[in-house]
Design a protein around this motif. Sequence first.
Motif, PDB file in Angstrom:
ATOM      1  N   ASN A   1       0.825  -1.220   0.000  1.00 62.20           N
ATOM      2  CA  ASN A   1       0.000   0.000   0.000  1.00 62.20           C
ATOM      3  C   ASN A   1       0.858   1.269   0.000  1.00 62.20           C
ATOM      4  O   ASN A   1       0.512   2.259  -0.658  1.00 62.20           O
ATOM      5  N   GLN A   2       1.990   1.231   0.719  1.00 56.71           N
ATOM      6  CA  GLN A   2       2.888   2.385   0.741  1.00 56.71           C
ATOM      7  C   GLN A   2       3.463   2.663  -0.649  1.00 56.71           C
ATOM      8  O   GLN A   2       3.588   3.818  -1.064  1.00 56.71           O
ATOM      9  N   ILE A   3       3.777   1.604  -1.362  1.00 51.90           N
ATOM     10  CA  ILE A   3       4.314   1.751  -2.723  1.00 51.90           C
ATOM     11  C   ILE A   3       3.223   2.257  -3.673  1.00 51.90           C
ATOM     12  O   ILE A   3       3.475   3.099  -4.539  1.00 51.90           O
ATOM     13  N   LYS A   4       2.014   1.763  -3.475  1.00 53.87           N
ATOM     14  CA  LYS A   4       0.891   2.214  -4.297  1.00 53.87           C
ATOM     15  C   LYS A   4       0.666   3.710  -4.139  1.00 53.87           C
ATOM     16  O   LYS A   4       0.362   4.415  -5.112  1.00 53.87           O
ATOM     17  N   GLU A   5       0.838   4.215  -2.909  1.00 56.22           N
ATOM     18  CA  GLU A   5       0.670   5.646  -2.645  1.00 56.22           C
ATOM     19  C   GLU A   5       1.732   6.489  -3.356  1.00 56.22           C
ATOM     20  O   GLU A   5       1.527   7.683  -3.595  1.00 56.22           O
ATOM     21  N   LEU A   6       2.869   5.849  -3.696  1.00 56.68           N
ATOM     22  CA  LEU A   6       3.913   6.541  -4.450  1.00 56.68           C
ATOM     23  C   LEU A   6       3.619   6.542  -5.948  1.00 56.68           C
ATOM     24  O   LEU A   6       4.366   7.131  -6.730  1.00 56.68           O
ATOM     25  N   GLY A   7       2.515   5.888  -6.339  1.00 52.50           N
ATOM     26  CA  GLY A   7       2.145   5.803  -7.753  1.00 52.50           C
ATOM     27  C   GLY A   7       2.903   4.734  -8.503  1.00 52.50           C
ATOM     28  O   GLY A   7       2.999   4.776  -9.734  1.00 52.50           O
ATOM     29  N   LEU A   8       3.424   3.736  -7.781  1.00 53.96           N
ATOM     30  CA  LEU A   8       4.212   2.672  -8.397  1.00 53.96           C
ATOM     31  C   LEU A   8       3.507   1.332  -8.234  1.00 53.96           C
ATOM     32  O   LEU A   8       2.745   1.112  -7.292  1.00 53.96           O
ATOM     33  N   GLU A   9       3.802   0.439  -9.150  1.00 54.93           N
ATOM     34  CA  GLU A   9       3.219  -0.907  -9.140  1.00 54.93           C
ATOM     35  C   GLU A   9       4.187  -1.855  -8.458  1.00 54.93           C
ATOM     36  O   GLU A   9       5.407  -1.734  -8.589  1.00 54.93           O
ATOM     37  N   SER A  10       3.634  -2.845  -7.723  1.00 49.70           N
ATOM     38  CA  SER A  10       4.510  -3.814  -7.056  1.00 49.70           C
ATOM     39  C   SER A  10       3.872  -5.196  -7.018  1.00 49.70           C
ATOM     40  O   SER A  10       2.661  -5.346  -7.203  1.00 49.70           O
ATOM     41  N   GLU A  11       4.709  -6.190  -6.792  1.00 47.70           N
ATOM     42  CA  GLU A  11       4.255  -7.544  -6.498  1.00 47.70           C
ATOM     43  C   GLU A  11       5.198  -8.123  -5.455  1.00 47.70           C
ATOM     44  O   GLU A  11       6.339  -7.665  -5.311  1.00 47.70           O
ATOM     45  N   VAL A  12       4.719  -9.114  -4.713  1.00 43.36           N
ATOM     46  CA  VAL A  12       5.518  -9.723  -3.644  1.00 43.36           C
ATOM     47  C   VAL A  12       5.995 -11.096  -4.105  1.00 43.36           C
ATOM     48  O   VAL A  12       5.198 -11.906  -4.597  1.00 43.36           O
ATOM     49  N   MET A  13       7.284 -11.355  -3.960  1.00 46.43           N
ATOM     50  CA  MET A  13       7.833 -12.661  -4.289  1.00 46.43           C
ATOM     51  C   MET A  13       7.145 -13.718  -3.433  1.00 46.43           C
ATOM     52  O   MET A  13       6.992 -13.545  -2.220  1.00 46.43           O
ATOM     53  N   ASP A  14       6.713 -14.810  -4.060  1.00 44.69           N
ATOM     54  CA  ASP A  14       5.942 -15.817  -3.331  1.00 44.69           C
ATOM     55  C   ASP A  14       6.813 -16.847  -2.632  1.00 44.69           C
ATOM     56  O   ASP A  14       6.313 -17.828  -2.098  1.00 44.69           O
ATOM     57  N   ARG A  15       8.129 -16.645  -2.618  1.00 43.33           N
ATOM     58  CA  ARG A  15       9.041 -17.533  -1.894  1.00 43.33           C
ATOM     59  C   ARG A  15       9.830 -16.732  -0.865  1.00 43.33           C
ATOM     60  O   ARG A  15      10.288 -15.635  -1.150  1.00 43.33           O
ATOM     61  N   THR A  16       9.961 -17.291   0.319  1.00 42.82           N
ATOM     62  CA  THR A  16      10.831 -16.700   1.328  1.00 42.82           C
ATOM     63  C   THR A  16      12.192 -17.398   1.268  1.00 42.82           C
ATOM     64  O   THR A  16      12.365 -18.378   0.532  1.00 42.82           O
ATOM     65  N   PHE A  17      13.162 -16.914   2.038  1.00 41.55           N
ATOM     66  CA  PHE A  17      14.502 -17.495   1.991  1.00 41.55           C
ATOM     67  C   PHE A  17      14.495 -18.981   2.345  1.00 41.55           C
ATOM     68  O   PHE A  17      15.293 -19.753   1.835  1.00 41.55           O
ATOM     69  N   GLY A  18      13.591 -19.389   3.226  1.00 37.47           N
ATOM     70  CA  GLY A  18      13.505 -20.798   3.612  1.00 37.47           C
ATOM     71  C   GLY A  18      13.029 -21.696   2.494  1.00 37.47           C
ATOM     72  O   GLY A  18      13.163 -22.929   2.585  1.00 37.47           O
ATOM     73  N   GLU A  19      12.471 -21.103   1.428  1.00 33.54           N
ATOM     74  CA  GLU A  19      12.001 -21.877   0.265  1.00 33.54           C
ATOM     75  C   GLU A  19      12.932 -21.701  -0.934  1.00 33.54           C
ATOM     76  O   GLU A  19      12.609 -22.149  -2.030  1.00 33.54           O
ATOM     77  N   TRP A  20      14.051 -21.063  -0.718  1.00 39.06           N
ATOM     78  CA  TRP A  20      14.950 -20.683  -1.791  1.00 39.06           C
ATOM     79  C   TRP A  20      16.181 -21.591  -1.753  1.00 39.06           C
ATOM     80  O   TRP A  20      16.992 -21.519  -0.844  1.00 39.06           O
ATOM     81  N   ASP A  21      16.328 -22.451  -2.768  1.00 41.48           N
ATOM     82  CA  ASP A  21      17.388 -23.466  -2.766  1.00 41.48           C
ATOM     83  C   ASP A  21      18.785 -22.856  -2.663  1.00 41.48           C
ATOM     84  O   ASP A  21      19.657 -23.412  -1.980  1.00 41.48           O
ATOM     85  N   LEU A  22      19.026 -21.724  -3.333  1.00 40.97           N
ATOM     86  CA  LEU A  22      20.351 -21.111  -3.288  1.00 40.97           C
ATOM     87  C   LEU A  22      20.700 -20.650  -1.870  1.00 40.97           C
ATOM     88  O   LEU A  22      21.856 -20.758  -1.437  1.00 40.97           O
ATOM     89  N   PHE A  23      19.711 -20.159  -1.148  1.00 41.83           N
ATOM     90  CA  PHE A  23      19.953 -19.748   0.237  1.00 41.83           C
ATOM     91  C   PHE A  23      20.231 -20.970   1.107  1.00 41.83           C
ATOM     92  O   PHE A  23      21.139 -20.951   1.958  1.00 41.83           O
ATOM     93  N   LEU A  24      19.477 -22.037   0.913  1.00 36.25           N
ATOM     94  CA  LEU A  24      19.675 -23.239   1.721  1.00 36.25           C
ATOM     95  C   LEU A  24      21.040 -23.868   1.458  1.00 36.25           C
ATOM     96  O   LEU A  24      21.647 -24.451   2.367  1.00 36.25           O
ATOM     97  N   GLU A  25      21.544 -23.727   0.235  1.00 36.42           N
ATOM     98  CA  GLU A  25      22.903 -24.195  -0.055  1.00 36.42           C
ATOM     99  C   GLU A  25      23.924 -23.439   0.785  1.00 36.42           C
ATOM    100  O   GLU A  25      24.902 -24.024   1.272  1.00 36.42           O
ATOM    101  N   LEU A  26      23.715 -22.132   0.968  1.00 31.06           N
ATOM    102  CA  LEU A  26      24.600 -21.354   1.832  1.00 31.06           C
ATOM    103  C   LEU A  26      24.547 -21.875   3.270  1.00 31.06           C
ATOM    104  O   LEU A  26      25.589 -21.971   3.941  1.00 31.06           O
ATOM    105  N   CYS A  27      23.357 -22.204   3.752  1.00 30.65           N
ATOM    106  CA  CYS A  27      23.210 -22.726   5.113  1.00 30.65           C
ATOM    107  C   CYS A  27      23.930 -24.070   5.261  1.00 30.65           C
ATOM    108  O   CYS A  27      24.574 -24.332   6.286  1.00 30.65           O
ATOM    109  N   ILE A  28      23.806 -24.901   4.249  1.00 34.06           N
ATOM    110  CA  ILE A  28      24.488 -26.195   4.278  1.00 34.06           C
ATOM    111  C   ILE A  28      26.001 -26.006   4.292  1.00 34.06           C
ATOM    112  O   ILE A  28      26.722 -26.669   5.054  1.00 34.06           O
ATOM    113  N   ASN A  29      26.502 -25.087   3.485  1.00 36.28           N
ATOM    114  CA  ASN A  29      27.944 -24.831   3.445  1.00 36.28           C
ATOM    115  C   ASN A  29      28.456 -24.269   4.776  1.00 36.28           C
ATOM    116  O   ASN A  29      29.557 -24.623   5.220  1.00 36.28           O
ATOM    117  N   LYS A  30      27.662 -23.406   5.410  1.00 37.73           N
ATOM    118  CA  LYS A  30      28.064 -22.888   6.723  1.00 37.73           C
ATOM    119  C   LYS A  30      28.105 -24.017   7.762  1.00 37.73           C
ATOM    120  O   LYS A  30      28.974 -24.037   8.647  1.00 37.73           O
TER     121      LYS A  30
END
Length: 250
Positions: free
Chosen positions: A214-243
């Motif tokens: 809503n804050q972005i809409k008030e700026l007159g800009l269009e937005s969408e929200v990524m439907d994956r969080t870091f816990g669903e992101w394979d590249l991020f989980l690879e970093l966790c495994i390496n750590k």
Amino acid sequence: MGKKSIILLFHGTSNYDDSREMYANIIKKFENEFKDFHITDAYSSSAIRKMILNEEIFPTIESRLKELKNKNIEKIYISPIVILQNKDYSKGFHTTTKFKKDFSVIKYGESSLSTPEDYDNIVSIIKKEFHKNDYTYLFVGHGGKHHSNSAYGMLGYKLYLENESYITMTFAKGIGINEIKNKLIKLNKKILIVPILISKSFHYKNEISKDIVNQIKELGLESEVMDRTFGEWDLFLELCINKTKKLINN
């Protein structure tokens, strides 16, 4: 070698039903990667535990360590699947000190944003995932009063140096919409909001998917929200495994 266990330390979420599959998937990935380890989970947030009122769903580090002690596990490696070294992370670390005499090895790992290498690694995977010129990418973290939230400023600076279309903010105290709105307006592109969260929590559904949209809409800009969080992101989980591998081998 002795019996070995990895405890995956999560923050926890009030929306457990929405995140159950995510937690199970992360545990499975670790089981496939560390076949000679007993893999289990624990949850650091006492606030979430009070909401859920069910420790069987979100067991504490202490209860897991007692359980593993009774199973005659000898070596413990606690791998935090969390973004920051916040108050709950620190409490978990202090809990482990009570058990030092109970295991031949007990090591407590770092959060995802801890060392200079961590920031470089996060930036590297973000570059692979987000590279369309017709988007502004808005990375949104929690923020708050705890000093660990300064990590979002470091990450934001590193990202902005890499690509001026990478903007970072927080929905609690930290970097608010007023501090970045001029950059968003100047770029004048559709905005993809990327949550810097492990799970689809209350914050994902409210502060990010409603308030910030809503804050972005008030700026007159269009937005969408990524439907994956870091816990669903394979590249991020690879970093966790390496750590976790570094935790074990160092």
